[in-house]
Design a protein around this motif. Structure first.
Motif, PDB file in Angstrom:
ATOM      1  N   ALA A 105       0.865  -1.181   0.000  1.00 39.07           N
ATOM      2  CA  ALA A 105       0.000   0.000   0.000  1.00 39.07           C
ATOM      3  C   ALA A 105       0.899   1.227   0.000  1.00 39.07           C
ATOM      4  N   GLU A 106       0.693   2.095  -0.970  1.00 39.19           N
ATOM      5  CA  GLU A 106       1.493   3.307  -1.115  1.00 39.19           C
ATOM      6  C   GLU A 106       0.690   4.319  -1.915  1.00 39.19           C
ATOM      7  N   LYS A 107       0.702   5.578  -1.458  1.00 37.69           N
ATOM      8  CA  LYS A 107      -0.036   6.638  -2.157  1.00 37.69           C
ATOM      9  C   LYS A 107       0.763   7.243  -3.301  1.00 37.69           C
ATOM     10  N   GLY A 108       2.080   7.346  -3.135  1.00 40.16           N
ATOM     11  CA  GLY A 108       2.904   8.026  -4.130  1.00 40.16           C
ATOM     12  C   GLY A 108       3.499   7.080  -5.154  1.00 40.16           C
ATOM     13  N   ASP A 109       4.118   7.654  -6.156  1.00 38.16           N
ATOM     14  CA  ASP A 109       4.813   6.882  -7.184  1.00 38.16           C
ATOM     15  C   ASP A 109       6.285   6.813  -6.803  1.00 38.16           C
ATOM     16  N   THR A 110       6.607   5.956  -5.861  1.00 40.48           N
ATOM     17  CA  THR A 110       7.969   5.833  -5.347  1.00 40.48           C
ATOM     18  C   THR A 110       8.721   4.733  -6.094  1.00 40.48           C
ATOM     19  N   PRO A 111      10.043   4.710  -5.972  1.00 39.97           N
ATOM     20  CA  PRO A 111      10.794   3.606  -6.563  1.00 39.97           C
ATOM     21  C   PRO A 111      10.303   2.241  -6.051  1.00 39.97           C
ATOM     22  N   GLY A 112       9.940   2.162  -4.788  1.00 38.34           N
ATOM     23  CA  GLY A 112       9.430   0.911  -4.238  1.00 38.34           C
ATOM     24  C   GLY A 112       8.107   0.500  -4.857  1.00 38.34           C
ATOM     25  N   CYS A 113       7.262   1.482  -5.128  1.00 38.21           N
ATOM     26  CA  CYS A 113       5.977   1.208  -5.778  1.00 38.21           C
ATOM     27  C   CYS A 113       6.211   0.674  -7.189  1.00 38.21           C
ATOM     28  N   ARG A 114       7.135   1.279  -7.902  1.00 37.51           N
ATOM     29  CA  ARG A 114       7.454   0.801  -9.250  1.00 37.51           C
ATOM     30  C   ARG A 114       8.078  -0.590  -9.208  1.00 37.51           C
ATOM     31  N   LEU A 115       8.917  -0.851  -8.198  1.00 41.17           N
ATOM     32  CA  LEU A 115       9.516  -2.176  -8.028  1.00 41.17           C
ATOM     33  C   LEU A 115       8.436  -3.221  -7.755  1.00 41.17           C
ATOM     34  N   ALA A 116       7.478  -2.881  -6.922  1.00 38.73           N
ATOM     35  CA  ALA A 116       6.384  -3.809  -6.633  1.00 38.73           C
ATOM     36  C   ALA A 116       5.620  -4.148  -7.911  1.00 38.73           C
ATOM     37  N   ARG A 117       5.250  -3.126  -8.659  1.00 37.51           N
ATOM     38  CA  ARG A 117       4.505  -3.361  -9.909  1.00 37.51           C
ATOM     39  C   ARG A 117       5.315  -4.210 -10.881  1.00 37.51           C
ATOM     40  N   ALA A 118       6.615  -3.925 -10.986  1.00 29.48           N
ATOM     41  CA  ALA A 118       7.482  -4.678 -11.900  1.00 29.48           C
ATOM     42  C   ALA A 118       7.570  -6.152 -11.510  1.00 29.48           C
ATOM     43  N   ASN A 119       7.323  -6.440 -10.244  1.00 27.16           N
ATOM     44  CA  ASN A 119       7.374  -7.820  -9.765  1.00 27.16           C
ATOM     45  C   ASN A 119       5.990  -8.438  -9.622  1.00 27.16           C
ATOM     46  N   GLY A 120       4.984  -7.775 -10.194  1.00 27.73           N
ATOM     47  CA  GLY A 120       3.639  -8.327 -10.196  1.00 27.73           C
ATOM     48  C   GLY A 120       2.926  -8.268  -8.855  1.00 27.73           C
ATOM     49  N   ILE A 121       3.379  -7.388  -7.984  1.00 26.16           N
ATOM     50  CA  ILE A 121       2.766  -7.245  -6.661  1.00 26.16           C
ATOM     51  C   ILE A 121       1.686  -6.185  -6.741  1.00 26.16           C
ATOM     52  N   GLU A 122       0.538  -6.512  -6.212  1.00 24.99           N
ATOM     53  CA  GLU A 122      -0.609  -5.607  -6.252  1.00 24.99           C
ATOM     54  C   GLU A 122      -0.356  -4.381  -5.379  1.00 24.99           C
ATOM     55  N   VAL A 123      -0.610  -3.182  -5.937  1.00 26.33           N
ATOM     56  CA  VAL A 123      -0.471  -1.926  -5.204  1.00 26.33           C
ATOM     57  C   VAL A 123      -1.876  -1.433  -4.860  1.00 26.33           C
ATOM     58  N   LEU A 124      -2.134  -1.292  -3.562  1.00 23.10           N
ATOM     59  CA  LEU A 124      -3.458  -0.944  -3.063  1.00 23.10           C
ATOM     60  C   LEU A 124      -3.402   0.274  -2.155  1.00 23.10           C
ATOM     61  N   ASP A 125      -4.582   0.764  -1.767  1.00 23.04           N
ATOM     62  CA  ASP A 125      -4.640   1.725  -0.675  1.00 23.04           C
ATOM     63  C   ASP A 125      -4.910   0.926   0.605  1.00 23.04           C
ATOM     64  N   VAL A 126      -4.973   1.601   1.753  1.00 22.76           N
ATOM     65  CA  VAL A 126      -5.153   0.898   3.018  1.00 22.76           C
ATOM     66  C   VAL A 126      -6.458   0.104   3.025  1.00 22.76           C
ATOM     67  N   ASP A 127      -7.547   0.703   2.534  1.00 27.75           N
ATOM     68  CA  ASP A 127      -8.824  -0.011   2.512  1.00 27.75           C
ATOM     69  C   ASP A 127      -8.744  -1.272   1.656  1.00 27.75           C
ATOM     70  N   GLY A 128      -8.101  -1.173   0.504  1.00 29.94           N
ATOM     71  CA  GLY A 128      -7.936  -2.340  -0.355  1.00 29.94           C
ATOM     72  C   GLY A 128      -7.102  -3.419   0.316  1.00 29.94           C
ATOM     73  N   LEU A 129      -6.078  -2.994   1.031  1.00 29.82           N
ATOM     74  CA  LEU A 129      -5.231  -3.951   1.729  1.00 29.82           C
ATOM     75  C   LEU A 129      -6.004  -4.650   2.849  1.00 29.82           C
ATOM     76  N   ILE A 130      -6.784  -3.903   3.601  1.00 25.18           N
ATOM     77  CA  ILE A 130      -7.584  -4.512   4.668  1.00 25.18           C
ATOM     78  C   ILE A 130      -8.592  -5.489   4.061  1.00 25.18           C
ATOM     79  N   GLY A 131      -9.161  -5.152   2.907  1.00 26.28           N
ATOM     80  CA  GLY A 131     -10.079  -6.057   2.232  1.00 26.28           C
ATOM     81  C   GLY A 131      -9.417  -7.352   1.812  1.00 26.28           C
TER      82      GLY A 131
END
Length: 125
Positions: free
Chosen positions: A37-63
């Motif tokens: 879960a990350e709001k900004g477009d950080t290097p870590g967020c891009r790394l997660a997407r590149a590795n097929g990891i779902e990027v969510l907000d807090v509500d999505g993560l709790i779901g």
């Protein structure tokens, strides 16, 4: 075969990004990063997407939390930690635990040769 620990990370700034990178290098050792879960477009967020990891907000993560064993809160923001605790409590999930930066720092000692960035004030539990 050992059951994999399913991990989520909240906060992919300087601390969360390097933590994600280190966990990815250990992914075949009994853990799986299922979401971040990350709001900004950080290097870590891009790394997660590149590795097929779902990027969510807090509500999505709790779901999705019934599929998560451990949520690492690496935001350094006590209000985010409180929000995570309250929303997890309101859900029917009694399985997932929230790990703080203190726990992440302890794990870091075992998985990395460098130091985890020390940029957040101590947020406590």
């Amino acid at each position: 075969m050992t059951k994999k620990q399913k991990i989520a990370i909240v906060g992919l700034g300087r601390v969360g990004s390097v933590f994600l990178e280190a966990l990815l290098s250990k992914a075949n050792k009994g853990l799986e990063i299922v979401a971040v879960a990350e709001k900004g477009d950080t290097p870590g967020c891009r790394l997660a997407r590149a590795n097929g990891i779902e990027v969510l907000d807090v509500d999505g993560l709790i779901g999705k939390s019934s599929d998560v064993d451990i949520i690492f809160d690496l935001t350094g923001v006590s209000a985010v930690r409180q929000e995570l605790r309250e929303k997890l409590l309101k859900s029917t999930n009694r399985h997932t635990v929230i790990a703080t930066e203190s726990i992440a720092r302890m794990i870091w000692i075992f998985i990395a040769d460098t130091e985890l960035p020390d940029i957040h004030a101590v947020a406590g539990y």
